[in-house]
Design a protein around this motif. Structure first.
Motif, PDB file in Angstrom:
ATOM      1  N   MET A   1      15.554 -48.403 -33.536  1.00  0.00           N
ATOM      2  CA  MET A   1      15.069 -49.116 -32.391  1.00  0.00           C
ATOM      3  C   MET A   1      15.886 -50.391 -32.167  1.00  0.00           C
ATOM      4  N   ILE A   2      16.217 -51.080 -33.250  1.00  0.00           N
ATOM      5  CA  ILE A   2      17.017 -52.293 -33.138  1.00  0.00           C
ATOM      6  C   ILE A   2      18.421 -51.957 -32.662  1.00  0.00           C
ATOM      7  N   LEU A   3      18.986 -50.893 -33.218  1.00  0.00           N
ATOM      8  CA  LEU A   3      20.328 -50.476 -32.812  1.00  0.00           C
ATOM      9  C   LEU A   3      20.361 -50.094 -31.338  1.00  0.00           C
ATOM     10  N   ARG A   4      19.337 -49.406 -30.878  1.00  0.00           N
ATOM     11  CA  ARG A   4      19.267 -49.017 -29.462  1.00  0.00           C
ATOM     12  C   ARG A   4      19.175 -50.256 -28.571  1.00  0.00           C
ATOM     13  N   TRP A   5      18.366 -51.253 -28.977  1.00  0.00           N
ATOM     14  CA  TRP A   5      18.222 -52.478 -28.195  1.00  0.00           C
ATOM     15  C   TRP A   5      19.533 -53.262 -28.164  1.00  0.00           C
ATOM     16  N   LEU A  17      26.321 -50.170 -22.617  1.00  0.00           N
ATOM     17  CA  LEU A  17      26.416 -49.124 -23.620  1.00  0.00           C
ATOM     18  C   LEU A  17      25.039 -48.501 -23.813  1.00  0.00           C
ATOM     19  N   ILE A  18      25.014 -47.237 -24.172  1.00  0.00           N
ATOM     20  CA  ILE A  18      23.775 -46.514 -24.427  1.00  0.00           C
ATOM     21  C   ILE A  18      23.876 -45.913 -25.826  1.00  0.00           C
ATOM     22  N   TYR A  19      22.794 -46.008 -26.582  1.00  0.00           N
ATOM     23  CA  TYR A  19      22.718 -45.337 -27.885  1.00  0.00           C
ATOM     24  C   TYR A  19      21.677 -44.243 -27.766  1.00  0.00           C
ATOM     25  N   TYR A  56      28.243 -41.252 -37.194  1.00  0.00           N
ATOM     26  CA  TYR A  56      27.038 -40.846 -36.469  1.00  0.00           C
ATOM     27  C   TYR A  56      26.690 -41.887 -35.411  1.00  0.00           C
ATOM     28  N   GLN A  57      26.728 -43.158 -35.812  1.00  0.00           N
ATOM     29  CA  GLN A  57      26.395 -44.222 -34.864  1.00  0.00           C
ATOM     30  C   GLN A  57      27.369 -44.244 -33.689  1.00  0.00           C
ATOM     31  N   TYR A  58      28.657 -44.169 -33.959  1.00  0.00           N
ATOM     32  CA  TYR A  58      29.648 -44.233 -32.880  1.00  0.00           C
ATOM     33  C   TYR A  58      29.646 -42.986 -32.013  1.00  0.00           C
ATOM     34  N   SER A  59      29.335 -41.840 -32.573  1.00  0.00           N
ATOM     35  CA  SER A  59      29.319 -40.623 -31.763  1.00  0.00           C
ATOM     36  C   SER A  59      28.113 -40.576 -30.827  1.00  0.00           C
TER      37      SER A  59
END
Length: 69
Positions: A1-5, A17-19, A56-59
């Motif tokens: 959730m933090i990474l998405r925000w 950017l979108i995660y 995984y995060q970058y893809s």
């Protein structure tokens, strides 16, 4: 959730950017990283696990071109 925000609030050339990754996907990879640190031969496995986690995060991070003004 933090990474998405955090990702949603970053701009590159006025594009957001979108995660789109999942928490479960990151959790599984984070647990693998932790397990490779516990294994006695983690010196060999740990760099691979960190690269796997970051890949995984970058893809799953993309540029949202629709937010251009």
């Amino acid at each position: 959730m933090i990474l998405r925000w955090q990702t949603k609030h970053q701009l590159i050339n006025n594009d957001r950017l979108i995660y789109d990754g999942t928490a479960l996907g990151m959790l599984v990879r984070a647990l693998v990283v932790i397990l490779t640190l516990v294994i006695p031969f983690a010196v060999l496995a740990s760099p691979w696990a960190y690269c796997w986690l970051w890949r995984y995060q970058y893809s799953h991070t993309h540029v949202d071109h629709s937010s251009a003004e």
